[in-house]
Design a protein around this motif. Structure first.
Motif, mmCIF file in Angstrom:
data_model
loop_
_atom_site.group_PDB
_atom_site.id
_atom_site.type_symbol
_atom_site.label_atom_id
_atom_site.label_comp_id
_atom_site.label_asym_id
_atom_site.label_seq_id
_atom_site.Cartn_x
_atom_site.Cartn_y
_atom_site.Cartn_z
ATOM 1 N N TRP A 1 0.842 -1.191 0.000
ATOM 2 C CA TRP A 1 0.000 0.000 0.000
ATOM 3 C C TRP A 1 0.877 1.239 0.000
ATOM 4 O O TRP A 1 2.084 1.183 0.282
ATOM 5 C CB TRP A 1 -0.869 0.044 1.261
ATOM 6 N N GLN A 2 0.255 2.341 -0.320
ATOM 7 C CA GLN A 2 0.918 3.632 -0.181
ATOM 8 C C GLN A 2 0.205 4.428 0.903
ATOM 9 O O GLN A 2 -1.032 4.407 1.002
ATOM 10 C CB GLN A 2 0.893 4.418 -1.497
ATOM 11 N N ASN A 3 1.002 5.111 1.713
ATOM 12 C CA ASN A 3 0.378 5.947 2.734
ATOM 13 C C ASN A 3 -0.030 7.284 2.117
ATOM 14 O O ASN A 3 0.132 7.502 0.899
ATOM 15 C CB ASN A 3 1.306 6.138 3.945
ATOM 16 N N PHE A 4 -0.535 8.193 2.912
ATOM 17 C CA PHE A 4 -1.070 9.442 2.373
ATOM 18 C C PHE A 4 0.016 10.389 1.904
ATOM 19 O O PHE A 4 -0.266 11.407 1.279
ATOM 20 C CB PHE A 4 -1.949 10.125 3.437
ATOM 21 N N GLN A 5 1.266 10.047 2.175
ATOM 22 C CA GLN A 5 2.392 10.830 1.676
ATOM 23 C C GLN A 5 3.001 10.195 0.420
ATOM 24 O O GLN A 5 4.016 10.673 -0.104
ATOM 25 C CB GLN A 5 3.491 10.959 2.748
ATOM 26 N N GLY A 6 2.402 9.088 -0.039
ATOM 27 C CA GLY A 6 2.866 8.445 -1.264
ATOM 28 C C GLY A 6 3.975 7.442 -1.072
ATOM 29 O O GLY A 6 4.474 6.870 -2.037
ATOM 30 N N ARG A 7 4.370 7.170 0.192
ATOM 31 C CA ARG A 7 5.427 6.195 0.445
ATOM 32 C C ARG A 7 4.816 4.808 0.656
ATOM 33 O O ARG A 7 3.640 4.678 0.998
ATOM 34 C CB ARG A 7 6.276 6.618 1.644
ATOM 35 N N TYR A 8 5.627 3.771 0.452
ATOM 36 C CA TYR A 8 5.131 2.404 0.433
ATOM 37 C C TYR A 8 5.181 1.776 1.835
ATOM 38 O O TYR A 8 6.157 1.968 2.588
ATOM 39 C CB TYR A 8 5.943 1.558 -0.548
ATOM 40 N N THR B 1 10.422 2.602 -2.074
ATOM 41 C CA THR B 1 10.039 1.666 -3.134
ATOM 42 C C THR B 1 9.287 0.480 -2.550
ATOM 43 O O THR B 1 9.450 0.125 -1.373
ATOM 44 C CB THR B 1 11.278 1.129 -3.873
ATOM 45 N N CYS C 1 -5.911 2.725 -0.305
ATOM 46 C CA CYS C 1 -7.076 3.442 -0.844
ATOM 47 C C CYS C 1 -8.251 2.471 -0.902
ATOM 48 O O CYS C 1 -8.144 1.392 -1.502
ATOM 49 C CB CYS C 1 -6.754 3.971 -2.237
#
Length: 646
Positions: free
Chosen positions: A399-406, A421, A475
Motif C-alpha cells: 500500500w501507499q500511505n497518504f504521503q505516497g510512500r510504500y 520503493t 485506498c
C-alpha cells in the motif's frame, strides 16, 4: 503439614497439639489483631516498627513508670509487631500449607497508635501502657470486608494455602458476667458470620463453641482451656483443612463442646454417623453437594469481587524452561508485558536495534509481541500469518500511505514514514516472515488472544488485513475490498486448521487461548456497536471453549470472563469503557500467576540462563505507555470519526 498461626495464644496452643501429630509449626504471630495484619499486608497503615524504634517505645514505657508485669506484656506484644517479625512471618506464607487465625484480639482489645519518633506511628494491641492515640476496637460493621481483604492479600502470597479462622470460644463463666464486652461483641460477630460467612471464600470458619467450666484451666486464666479442648480444636482444624464440605458445622448457633466432639467423630465414620447418613439421603440428583464454586450465589453473588477465587485451573504446566510467544489482539500486549516482568522465558524474535529510542521502537512494533506482526485480531489473520511464514501463501501487495510512500498492508501501522520503493517493503516482509517461522518452530507455549470476528479481505486474493484499507494507508475500493464478519463455524474451522499446521512443524507446542475483553471501536455491521461487540465476543468465547474441550494441549485463560462478568461491575474499564486499567490487567493476571507461579529463584535463573533473544523494547512498552494503553489499530477508526466530525 507446615503451619503458621496468627492472633492470640489460642492458635499457638492448637498448633502445639497439631505438632504432636507430626505437623510442623513454621512461626507464630502473637498479640496481633487481624485487621492490623491486613493493614500491614496491604500497606494501608503503618504497623511494624524497626528495632531502633522498638527501643524508643520501651524507653517511653519505662519513663511512664509502667508496672513490671505490664511492661513485660507490652514488650512481648511489641516484639511480635516489629517490621522484622512481620516480614519474616509474611515471607513464610508461600511455604505454609495451613494458616490458623483466631479473633480473640479482634473481639477484646483496642489498638493504640504510639509514636516512636516524630514521623513514625506504631500500632500496639492491648492496654494503653504509654502515651498514645486510641485507634479503637475492631470495626465489626466492616468485619466481612476486612476478612475478605485479609484473605485476598494472603492468597496473593500463596494461592493454595488453607486458611482456618477460629472464633474464640465462649465459656460458661463468661456468660455469667453482665459487663462482658467481649461476649457482646462475640454475639454481634456471630450474627455477621451467619449473614456473611459466604462472602469470604477461602476462609474456613470454626463456629463459636460453648465451653463448660470443667474445660477451663483457671490456673492460667479464664481464657485458657484444658488439653482435651485444644485437642478437639486440633481435630476441627484438621477436618476443615482436609475437607471442602463442612456445612454440617454451620447453622446450629453456638456449638456445645460435647456436640462438636460427636460431629467430628461422626464425620470420621464413628458409630453415631448421622452426618454421613444425612449426606447419603441428600445425594438424590447431580446438583447435590457440588463444590462451592459450581453454585452462583456463594461463589459469585455473595463474595467481595476481588476475592473471588478458583476461576482458572491450569490444564498444563508452564515451566521455567518453556519459551513463550504471544500473538493476537491488543490485549495480548498486556499479557506479554507481564510474562516478561514475571521472569518467564519470553520469545522476542525481532529485537529492536540498539540505536532506536524506546518510543520509536514501540511505534515500529518492537516488543509488542514475539515478532513484529502487530495486532492479529482474527483467526483468518492467524492462519494467513502462519501460511505466509512457511511459504504456503504469497502476496506481492503493498500500500501507499497518504504521503505516497510504500508500506506493508499486513502491518500498516508499524511502518513509520514508509519506504521509497515497494521492493524495500517486500524484502522487509520476507525477513520478518523468516523470524515468524523461527518463532513457530521453537516456541513451547503459544498464547493467542482472540479479538474480533469482523475483518476486511481482498476480493481477488482473499488476503486479510488488520484494518480497513484507506483508514491509515491504502485506498479503499469497494470493488477490490470486502467486509467479512466471520461466524462460529468458520472461526472454529480456521483455528483447527492453525492447530493442525502448528503441530506439523512443532509437535510438542502447547496453546493458551484468551479472548480480549476490549470492545469494538466501531462496527461495519448495520447495527449498534454494543450489539456487534456482544455478538463478536460471544462467538469467540464459544470457539475457545470448544477448542479447550477438544484438545489436551489447548488451555483457556478467562481474561474476558473476569473483566466482563457481573460481579466486577465494569470496575476495570477506563472512562472510555474500552481501555482496561493497568490494575485490572494485574488482577486478571493474578489468577494466571496463581496457577503458573515461578519461584523467585527460578525466575532469576530463567533470565540469567535464557538463550532466547531478549526483549530489547521492553522499555518502550513501559515508557511509551504512560496511561497503560496497548497499541491498537482499531483506535484509528475512532480518530477517523473525530477528524470527519471536525
Amino acid at each position: 503439614m507446615k503451619i503458621l498461626v496468627a492472633g492470640s495464644c489460642l492458635s499457638a496452643l492448637i498448633a502445639k497439639e497439631l505438632g504432636k501429630r507430626k505437623h510442623q509449626l513454621l512461626d507464630a504471630l502473637h498479640h496481633v489483631r487481624l485487621d492490623a495484619y491486613m493493614w500491614y499486608l496491604s500497606g494501608e497503615m503503618p504497623v511494624g516498627a524497626t528495632e531502633k524504634q522498638l527501643l524508643i517505645i520501651e524507653e517511653k514505657a519505662g519513663e511512664a513508670c509502667v508496672s513490671p508485669k505490664k511492661k513485660e506484656l507490652l514488650a512481648a506484644r511489641l516484639k511480635n509487631q516489629t517490621e522484622k517479625k512481620l516480614s519474616n512471618f509474611t515471607s513464610l506464607l508461600k511455604n505454609a500449607d495451613w494458616l490458623i487465625l483466631d479473633n480473640h484480639y479482634d473481639l477484646s482489645l483496642p489498638l493504640h497508635r504510639i509514636y516512636a519518633d516524630e514521623k513514625y506511628c506504631f500500632l500496639n494491641v492491648g492496654e494503653q501502657a504509654i502515651a498514645g492515640e486510641s485507634v479503637g476496637f475492631f470495626d465489626l460493621s466492616h468485619a466481612a470486608e476486612i476478612y475478605a481483604k485479609l484473605v485476598y492479600w494472603i492468597r496473593l502470597k500463596n494461592p493454595q494455602i488453607k486458611i482456618i479462622y477460629i472464633n474464640y470460644p465462649v465459656s460458661a463463666w463468661e456468660k455469667l458476667r453482665v459487663d462482658n464486652y467481649r461476649l457482646s461483641r462475640a454475639q454481634e460477630l456471630k450474627r455477621i458470620f451467619e449473614d456473611a460467612e459466604s462472602q469470604i471464600p477461602g476462609l474456613k470458619v470454626v463456629p463459636f463453641i460453648d465451653v463448660p467450666d470443667e474445660r477451663l484451666d483457671l490456673e492460667k486464666g479464664v481464657h485458657y482451656f484444658d488439653a482435651e479442648f485444644y485437642d478437639l480444636l486440633a481435630d476441627v482444624v484438621e477436618f476443615l483443612a482436609n475437607n471442602d464440605d463442612f456445612s454440617f458445622l454451620c447453622g446450629h448457633g453456638n456449638l456445645g463442646f460435647h456436640d462438636l466432639k460427636k460431629m467430628i467423630s461422626s464425620s470420621h465414620g464413628g458409630e453415631n454417623n448421622h452426618v454421613n447418613s444425612t449426606r447419603v439421603s441428600e445425594l438424590s440428583h447431580p446438583y447435590s453437594n457440588m463444590p462451592r464454586r459450581q453454585y452462583w450465589k456463594p461463589s459469585v453473588a455473595e463474595p467481595y469481587p476481588l476475592v473471588i477465587t478458583d476461576l482458572y485451573r491450569k490444564k498444563f504446566t508452564i515451566s521455567v524452561q518453556d519459551a513463550i510467544a504471544t500473538c493476537g489482539s491488543c490485549f495480548a500486549q498486556h499479557i506479554g508485558k507481564r510474562l516478561r516482568n514475571g521472569g518467564y522465558r519470553y520469545l522476542d524474535q525481532e529485537p529492536a536495534p540498539k540505536e532506536l529510542g524506546a518510543e520509536k521502537a514501540k511505534a515500529l512494533g518492537y516488543g509488542l509481541y514475539s515478532a513484529r506482526y502487530g495486532n492479529v485480531y482474527t483467526s483468518r489473520q492467524l492462519v494467513q500469518l502462519f501460511q505466509r511464514a512457511f511459504d504456503r501463501l504469497h502476496f506481492d501487495e503493498v500500500w501507499q500511505n497518504f504521503q505516497g510512500r510504500y508500506i506493508d498492508p499486513f502491518r500498516p501501522n508499524l511502518c513509520g514514514e514508509g519506504e521509497a520503493t515497494a521492493e524495500v517493503v517486500l524484502e522487509a516482509q520476507r525477513q520478518h516472515l523468516k523470524q515468524v517461522r523461527r518463532m513457530f518452530e521453537t516456541l513451547d507455549v503459544f498464547v493467542f488472544t482472540m479479538g474480533l470476528t469482523e475483518t476486511w479481505i481482498h476480493r481477488d486474493t482473499s488476503a486479510v488485513y488488520p484494518i480497513c484499507p484507506g483508514v491509515t494507508a491504502g485506498c479503499f475500493d469497494p470493488n477490490r475490498y470486502a467486509f467479512v464478519n466471520l461466524d462460529y463455524a468458520t472461526i472454529l474451522d480456521e483455528m483447527e486448521t492453525f492447530l493442525a499446521a502448528l503441530k506439523e512443524v512443532n509437535s510438542t507446542a502447547k496453546v493458551l487461548l484468551t479472548v480480549s475483553p476490549v470492545p469494538l471501536t466501531a462496527t461495519a455491521e448495520n447495527r449498534h456497536v454494543l450489539l456487534s461487540t456482544i455478538a463478536s465476543k460471544s462467538i469467540l468465547r464459544a470457539v475457545a471453549d470448544r477448542l479447550y474441550q477438544s484438545h489436551k494441549h489447548v488451555d483457556y485463560f478467562p481474561s474476558y470472563d473476569i473483566i466482563m462478568s457481573p460481579p466486577y461491575r465494569g470496575m476495570f474499564f477506563k472512562n472510555n469503557l474500552r481501555s482496561i486499567h493497568e490494575e485490572g490487567v494485574d488482577y486478571v493476571m493474578s489468577h494466571f500467576f496463581d496457577q503458573h507461579c515461578l519461584h523467585e529463584a527460578e525466575a532469576t535463573s530463567a533470565i540469567e540462563q535464557s538463550t532466547v533473544p531478549a526483549c530489547t523494547a521492553c522499555g518502550a512498552a513501559e515508557n511509551a505507555e504512560e496511561d497503560g494503553e496497548a497499541f491498537c489499530d482499531e483506535a484509528f477508526l475512532e480518530l477517523e470519526r473525530q477528524l470527519d466530525a471536525s
